[in-house]
Scaffold this motif. Structure first.
Motif, mmCIF file in Angstrom:
data_model
loop_
_atom_site.group_PDB
_atom_site.id
_atom_site.type_symbol
_atom_site.label_atom_id
_atom_site.label_comp_id
_atom_site.label_asym_id
_atom_site.label_seq_id
_atom_site.Cartn_x
_atom_site.Cartn_y
_atom_site.Cartn_z
ATOM 1 N N TRP A 1 1.359 3.508 59.703
ATOM 2 C CA TRP A 1 0.004 3.442 59.162
ATOM 3 C C TRP A 1 -0.813 2.338 59.812
ATOM 4 C CZ3 TRP A 1 -2.381 7.066 56.690
ATOM 5 C CH2 TRP A 1 -1.644 8.003 55.968
ATOM 6 N N TRP A 2 -0.199 1.509 60.666
ATOM 7 C CA TRP A 2 -0.922 0.397 61.271
ATOM 8 C C TRP A 2 -2.063 0.861 62.170
ATOM 9 C CZ3 TRP A 2 -0.881 -4.054 59.170
ATOM 10 C CH2 TRP A 2 0.233 -4.483 58.468
ATOM 11 N N ALA A 3 -1.843 1.864 62.974
ATOM 12 C CA ALA A 3 -2.889 2.344 63.889
ATOM 13 C C ALA A 3 -4.106 2.887 63.121
ATOM 14 C CB ALA A 3 -2.335 3.384 64.851
ATOM 15 N N PRO A 4 -3.911 3.731 62.111
ATOM 16 C CA PRO A 4 -5.081 4.188 61.352
ATOM 17 C C PRO A 4 -5.791 3.051 60.608
ATOM 18 C CG PRO A 4 -3.225 5.641 60.929
ATOM 19 C CD PRO A 4 -2.701 4.485 61.723
ATOM 20 N N LEU B 1 -10.554 -0.423 60.259
ATOM 21 C CA LEU B 1 -11.163 -1.753 60.294
ATOM 22 C C LEU B 1 -12.202 -1.852 61.408
ATOM 23 C CD1 LEU B 1 -8.079 -4.030 59.582
ATOM 24 C CD2 LEU B 1 -9.997 -3.519 58.057
ATOM 25 N N VAL B 2 -11.891 -1.272 62.567
ATOM 26 C CA VAL B 2 -12.855 -1.269 63.677
ATOM 27 C C VAL B 2 -14.081 -0.449 63.293
ATOM 28 C CG1 VAL B 2 -13.239 -0.491 66.052
ATOM 29 C CG2 VAL B 2 -11.140 -1.705 65.457
ATOM 30 N N PHE C 1 -19.681 -0.233 61.928
ATOM 31 C CA PHE C 1 -20.676 0.327 61.028
ATOM 32 C C PHE C 1 -21.449 -0.791 60.331
ATOM 33 C CE2 PHE C 1 -22.199 2.218 57.063
ATOM 34 C CZ PHE C 1 -22.826 3.353 57.548
ATOM 35 N N GLY C 2 -20.733 -1.823 59.902
ATOM 36 C CA GLY C 2 -21.386 -2.950 59.249
ATOM 37 C C GLY C 2 -22.347 -3.680 60.181
#
Length: 109
Positions: free
Chosen positions: A61-64, A69-70, A75-76
């Motif tokens: 699940w680390w890659a997703p 987060l990216v 987006f932010g």
């Protein structure tokens, strides 16, 4: 592979293109906090197939999570830094203040 790239490109361009359509479909829908939340959710929904492929490819699940987060960071930055700088007026509006007050006008009957 090519179809996925084209679909990804269209999903990336959609918020920008729809931003220009805003006055036609109602600024309440695509502008301000409502529009930001709407396109954030659309971007998240569009990224689900990519996130599933990342999970399968890396068997973790680390890659997703890193990809999300990216996405959230970009987006932010786009929504809260670049957007306001592009759409903000160059000079802040100053309130109109009268130098003199004609008190006799509002006392006349």
């Amino acid at each position: 592979m090519g179809v996925t790239g084209v679909l990804g490109g269209l999903m990336g361009l959609a918020p920008h293109v729809l931003h220009h359509v805003g006055p036609l479909v109602g600024t309440a829908l695509v502008a301000g906090a409502g529009g930001t939340a709407l396109f954030g959710l659309l971007g998240l929904a569009a990224s689900v197939p990519m996130l599933v492929r990342l999970k399968r490819r890396f068997a973790s699940w680390w890659a997703p999570v890193v990809a999300l987060l990216v996405f959230a960071a970009m987006f932010g930055i786009s929504s809260f830094v670049i957007g306001p700088r592009i759409s903000a007026a160059t000079d802040p509006a100053e309130p109109a203040v009268s130098e003199t007050v004609d008190h006799g006008v509002h006392h006349d009957s």
